[in-house]
Design a protein around this motif. Structure first.
Motif, mmCIF file in Angstrom:
data_model
loop_
_atom_site.group_PDB
_atom_site.id
_atom_site.type_symbol
_atom_site.label_atom_id
_atom_site.label_comp_id
_atom_site.label_asym_id
_atom_site.label_seq_id
_atom_site.Cartn_x
_atom_site.Cartn_y
_atom_site.Cartn_z
ATOM 1 N N SER A 1 0.809 -1.225 0.000
ATOM 2 C CA SER A 1 0.000 0.000 0.000
ATOM 3 C C SER A 1 0.843 1.277 0.000
ATOM 4 O O SER A 1 0.321 2.364 -0.251
ATOM 5 N N GLN A 2 2.147 1.164 0.311
ATOM 6 C CA GLN A 2 3.028 2.336 0.324
ATOM 7 C C GLN A 2 4.328 1.971 -0.392
ATOM 8 O O GLN A 2 5.259 1.432 0.204
ATOM 9 N N PRO A 3 4.400 2.280 -1.695
ATOM 10 C CA PRO A 3 5.570 1.899 -2.502
ATOM 11 C C PRO A 3 6.916 2.400 -1.970
ATOM 12 O O PRO A 3 7.942 1.782 -2.245
ATOM 13 N N LYS A 4 6.934 3.495 -1.220
ATOM 14 C CA LYS A 4 8.211 3.992 -0.688
ATOM 15 C C LYS A 4 8.865 3.009 0.278
ATOM 16 O O LYS A 4 10.055 3.103 0.554
ATOM 17 N N LEU A 5 8.091 2.065 0.805
ATOM 18 C CA LEU A 5 8.634 1.073 1.733
ATOM 19 C C LEU A 5 9.183 -0.159 1.021
ATOM 20 O O LEU A 5 9.819 -1.005 1.648
ATOM 21 N N GLU A 6 8.942 -0.252 -0.285
ATOM 22 C CA GLU A 6 9.421 -1.386 -1.075
ATOM 23 C C GLU A 6 10.945 -1.502 -0.969
ATOM 24 O O GLU A 6 11.665 -0.525 -1.119
ATOM 25 N N GLY A 7 11.415 -2.707 -0.657
ATOM 26 C CA GLY A 7 12.851 -2.951 -0.551
ATOM 27 C C GLY A 7 13.445 -2.558 0.795
ATOM 28 O O GLY A 7 14.637 -2.758 1.026
ATOM 29 N N LYS A 8 12.648 -1.993 1.688
ATOM 30 C CA LYS A 8 13.121 -1.595 3.020
ATOM 31 C C LYS A 8 12.893 -2.739 4.008
ATOM 32 O O LYS A 8 12.071 -3.628 3.782
ATOM 33 N N THR A 9 13.599 -2.699 5.121
ATOM 34 C CA THR A 9 13.369 -3.650 6.204
ATOM 35 C C THR A 9 12.246 -3.084 7.067
ATOM 36 O O THR A 9 12.430 -2.074 7.747
#
Length: 185
Positions: A107-115
């Motif tokens: 739901s929040q693409p900015k968190l993609e690839g983050k821990t």
């Protein structure tokens, strides 16, 4: 130096949480800072709080940081604030939400690839403390993820910090800390 940024709304206990964490850390011989930045001083306004922890005296007093951990204790802020700003590649995000980690990231693409770790600190606070003040549950989740301190040591330290409150509130906070420790994913 370990740096932590809290995203919250005024009245949710981020400043108290940052100061409580600083108090616990200070008893272990480390240097620590806890401070906040308020856009508007109104209850419910978005705000940030900060912690810095180091073995050496901390000379940096700026709010700018590249945090090692980001705590989001109001789930709406994931969508209204860029909680990833100045994050490092290995920054760890602990976010209050009723969603699973997968649902939140989708739901929040900015968190993609983050821990990213999730835990419903608001629900835990309501069910244990009786109020939606998710700061102590967030600290319980942080103890689990960071392994900074043993959970029993941390709870004992928090009992000392909260000792001025009625015993039933202290006990409720201990339950909230333990539940978040157990439930963070």
């Amino acid at each position: 130096m370990l740096e932590i940024r809290w995203h919250s709304r005024a009245g949710q206990g981020a400043v108290t949480g940052a100061k409580g964490l600083a108090d616990v850390i200070s008893t272990t011989g480390k240097h620590v800072q806890a401070f906040a930045f308020y856009g508007s001083a109104k209850r419910g306004a978005a705000m940030t709080a900060y912690n810095r922890v180091d073995e050496a005296p901390i000379m940096n007093h700026e709010k700018y940081m590249e945090p090692d951990y980001v705590f989001v204790i109001d789930p709406a802020l994931v969508y209204t604030t860029d909680v990833t700003v100045n994050a490092k590649e290995n920054t760890v995000f602990i976010i209050t939400t009723h969603m699973s980690t997968e649902e939140l990231v989708a739901s929040q693409p900015k968190l993609e690839g983050k821990t990213v770790y999730t835990v419903d600190c608001i629900k835990i606070a309501q069910e244990t403390i009786g109020r939606a003040i998710p700061n102590t549950p967030m600290l319980g989740a942080f103890m689990k993820i960071s392994k900074m301190y043993d959970i029993e040591f941390f709870k004992e330290s928090m009992q000392r910090i909260l000792a001025k409150l009625p015993q039933k509130i202290v006990d409720a906070n201990m339950l909230a800390i333990q539940r978040a420790y157990d439930e963070v994913k």
